[in-house]
Design a protein around this motif. Structure first.
Motif, short mmCIF file in Angstrom:
data_model
loop_
_atom_site.label_atom_id
_atom_site.label_comp_id
_atom_site.label_asym_id
_atom_site.label_seq_id
_atom_site.Cartn_x
_atom_site.Cartn_y
_atom_site.Cartn_z
N ALA A 309 28.65 -0.75 42.71
CA ALA A 309 29.17 0.62 42.76
C ALA A 309 28.44 1.45 43.82
CB ALA A 309 29.04 1.27 41.38
N ILE A 310 27.11 1.36 43.82
CA ILE A 310 26.33 2.09 44.82
C ILE A 310 26.70 1.61 46.22
CG2 ILE A 310 24.02 2.40 45.77
CD1 ILE A 310 24.29 4.07 43.37
N GLY A 311 26.87 0.30 46.38
CA GLY A 311 27.20 -0.24 47.69
C GLY A 311 28.55 0.21 48.20
N ARG A 312 29.52 0.37 47.33
CA ARG A 312 30.85 0.82 47.75
C ARG A 312 30.82 2.26 48.24
NH1 ARG A 312 35.28 -0.39 43.29
NH2 ARG A 312 36.46 0.91 44.78
N MET A 313 29.88 3.04 47.75
CA MET A 313 29.75 4.43 48.18
C MET A 313 28.40 4.64 48.83
SD MET A 313 31.53 6.59 45.05
CE MET A 313 30.62 8.04 45.54
N SER A 314 27.99 3.70 49.66
CA SER A 314 26.63 3.72 50.21
C SER A 314 26.35 4.96 51.06
CB SER A 314 26.38 2.45 51.01
OG SER A 314 27.33 2.32 52.06
N MET A 315 27.29 5.36 51.90
CA MET A 315 27.03 6.51 52.76
C MET A 315 26.94 7.80 51.96
SD MET A 315 29.15 7.94 56.07
CE MET A 315 29.29 6.29 56.71
N THR A 316 27.86 7.98 51.03
CA THR A 316 27.81 9.17 50.18
C THR A 316 26.51 9.21 49.38
OG1 THR A 316 30.23 9.26 50.00
CG2 THR A 316 28.95 10.39 48.30
N ASN A 317 26.13 8.09 48.81
CA ASN A 317 24.89 8.04 48.02
C ASN A 317 23.66 8.24 48.89
OD1 ASN A 317 25.51 7.59 45.15
ND2 ASN A 317 26.52 5.74 45.86
N TYR A 318 23.68 7.70 50.11
CA TYR A 318 22.56 7.87 51.03
C TYR A 318 22.34 9.35 51.36
CZ TYR A 318 20.14 7.77 55.57
OH TYR A 318 19.29 8.01 56.62
N ILE A 319 23.43 10.05 51.69
CA ILE A 319 23.31 11.48 52.00
C ILE A 319 22.89 12.27 50.76
CG2 ILE A 319 24.57 13.53 52.75
CD1 ILE A 319 24.03 11.58 55.00
N MET A 320 23.43 11.91 49.60
CA MET A 320 23.07 12.61 48.36
C MET A 320 21.59 12.40 48.03
SD MET A 320 25.32 14.56 47.27
CE MET A 320 24.34 14.97 45.81
N GLN A 321 21.04 11.27 48.34
CA GLN A 321 19.61 11.06 48.13
C GLN A 321 18.79 12.05 48.94
OE1 GLN A 321 19.05 6.92 49.09
NE2 GLN A 321 19.98 6.19 47.17
N THR A 322 19.24 12.31 50.17
CA THR A 322 18.56 13.31 51.00
C THR A 322 18.66 14.70 50.38
OG1 THR A 322 18.94 12.07 53.04
CG2 THR A 322 18.53 14.43 53.25
N VAL A 323 19.86 15.07 49.96
CA VAL A 323 20.06 16.40 49.36
C VAL A 323 19.19 16.57 48.13
CG1 VAL A 323 21.74 17.91 48.24
CG2 VAL A 323 22.42 16.59 50.26
N ILE A 324 19.17 15.57 47.26
CA ILE A 324 18.40 15.64 46.02
C ILE A 324 16.91 15.73 46.32
CG2 ILE A 324 17.74 14.37 43.94
CD1 ILE A 324 20.60 13.17 43.97
N CYS A 325 16.42 14.84 47.18
CA CYS A 325 14.98 14.74 47.40
C CYS A 325 14.42 15.90 48.21
CB CYS A 325 14.64 13.41 48.06
SG CYS A 325 14.89 11.98 46.98
N THR A 326 15.15 16.38 49.22
CA THR A 326 14.66 17.54 49.96
C THR A 326 14.65 18.78 49.07
OG1 THR A 326 16.90 17.88 50.84
CG2 THR A 326 15.33 16.71 52.23
N THR A 327 15.60 18.87 48.15
CA THR A 327 15.61 19.99 47.20
C THR A 327 14.41 19.91 46.26
OG1 THR A 327 18.03 20.08 47.25
CG2 THR A 327 16.93 21.15 45.39
N ILE A 328 14.02 18.72 45.89
CA ILE A 328 12.86 18.55 45.00
C ILE A 328 11.56 18.85 45.73
CG2 ILE A 328 11.48 16.82 43.76
CD1 ILE A 328 14.09 15.44 42.99
#
Length: 405
Positions: A309-328
């Motif tokens: 599932a993560i692999g099928r949406m890899s780009m979306t999840n990759y960008i969301m990781q940035t959004v989540i972690c920079t916010t933290i």
């Protein structure tokens, strides 16, 4: 157990390995998110505990520099399958691939300018144009170029770095500033610091040359991925299981040994070369390991399904990781920059990834792609549906191929 890989399930295997690689990328990037792209190698400024210092070394050996190459390998693999699909449909491959690479560059520029300096999409898009020269080459040619460029990378790692050594004071000042700005600065202050501060002080000519040569240095794993696709690797994981297991048993220990020597030995001119070479060898070892494991277990396994599932949406999840972690970690969010610790950062990465796996699995029940993946497919094929038109009618029994990059 029927473990043959038809068109759809072959892509499922690639997606599963891609999802696995995104976990390693997040764990590795977590060091950058909470210490900075240069600060992660200057841990003395953050006064780490002995446990955190040991965890940092273990992550350097097992994770850093060994999961991004997996992504490169899969990019090359999927690029060949995409080109093959376009040819079978009677469509012009050049314009579609060029559009895809341009949008990746656009995504990468927005990502790096607006959010974070650790972007990979820009480099992938730029490297894609170079890959157009190789995507239709023979396996032998691809392997020769991949090995030759890997050798060049190793030799480059042995070059003296007097200029960088002489920039110690500038680097120290940069890291100290980054702690203040990233930990407590506003969004505008963080972006200004990220775009304008340069701890290396490289001459403009050398900087431009480095940018121009970057795609060549990234090429080996991309080329190996194209070669694997041409050889139809991963088509039958059950039949290939023993071969993959033997290759994993060889490459994983070698890769770990090379990186461990570089991390635990007294610093020398060999360290960087060993880290780079060990990272590539270990990446191949992880690919072989995952292929062997996936050839032995059910595709309905819950962990396999999560990775897929993560692999099928890899780009979306990759960008969301940035959004989540920079916010933290950044000052315009929670401001935890440098405060969480290496081990706790690892646990946080696992929590974020697990949450993404759950959310992504639910999203894919209603949608075939993530939002960024859908946009990329729409732009590539110039269709609102995100599906390629067929220039000729497919023959009897010909199946539609779906390839995710």
């Amino acid at each position: 157990m029927d473990n043959r890989l038809e068109t759809g399930s072959r892509v499922r295997m690639i997606d599963t390995i891609r999802g696995f690689s995104l976990l390693g990328i997040l764990i590795s990037n977590m060091l950058i998110f909470q210490y900075g792209i240069y600060g992660k190698d200057e841990m003395e400024y953050f006064d780490p505990s002995k446990l955190d210092a040991m965890t940092h070394k273990l992550l350097t050996v097992f994770v850093e520099g060994s999961f991004m190459p997996i992504f490169m390998f899969l990019f090359g693999y999927s690029l060949f399958k995409l080109r093959e699909s376009l040819v079978q449909r009677g469509l012009r491959q050049g314009p579609a691939l060029v559009r895809r690479f341009l949008l990746l560059i656009g995504f990468g520029m927005l990502h790096s300018v607006l959010l974070w300096e650790g972007d990979i999409l820009l480099a992938y898009g730029a490297t894609g144009f170079v890959l157009l020269l190789f995507v239709n080459r023979k396996v032998k040619t691809l392997l020769i170029w991949g090995i030759a460029l890997s050798t060049v990378m190793f030799l480059t790692g042995l070059l003296p770095d007097e200029e960088l050594t002489g920039a110690t004071a500038r680097m120290n000042e940069y890291v100290e500033q980054s702690i203040e700005v990233y930990g407590g600065g506003s969004y505008a202050e963080v972006m200004d610091f990220r775009l304008n501060e340069d701890p290396l002080g490289l001459p403009l000519g050398l900087m431009l040359a480095s940018v121009a040569l970057a795609p060549l240095m990234l090429l080996p794993m991309f080329l190996f991925g194209i070669a694997a696709a041409r050889k139809q690797w991963f088509h039958n994981p059950l039949r290939e299981r023993r071969t993959n297991a033997r290759l994993a048993a060889l490459s994983v220990p070698i890769g770990l040994a090379l990186k461990a020597v570089a991390v635990w030995q007294i610093s020398s001119s060999w360290s960087f070369a060993l880290i780079m070479t060990g990272g590539l060898v270990l990446a191949l070892g992880y690919i072989f390991t995952m292929a062997a494991v996936l050839g032995s277990i059910s595709k309905r396994n819950v962990v396999v399904s999560a990775f897929e599932a993560i692999g099928r949406m890899s780009m979306t999840n990759y960008i969301m990781q940035t959004v989540i972690c920079t916010t933290i970690f950044y000052g315009y969010g929670l401001g935890w920059f440098g405060d969480v610790g290496v081990l706790n950062g690892l646990l946080l990465a696992l929590l974020i990834y697990s949450t993404q796996a759950v959310v992504t699995s639910f999203m894919l029940r209603s949608f075939k792609n993530g939002p960024l993946e859908r946009l990329l497919r729409m732009w590539t094929y110039l269709t609102f549906s995100g599906k390629a038109r067929t220039a000729r009618r497919p023959g009897a029994g010909e199946q539609e191929q779906s390839v995710h990059l």
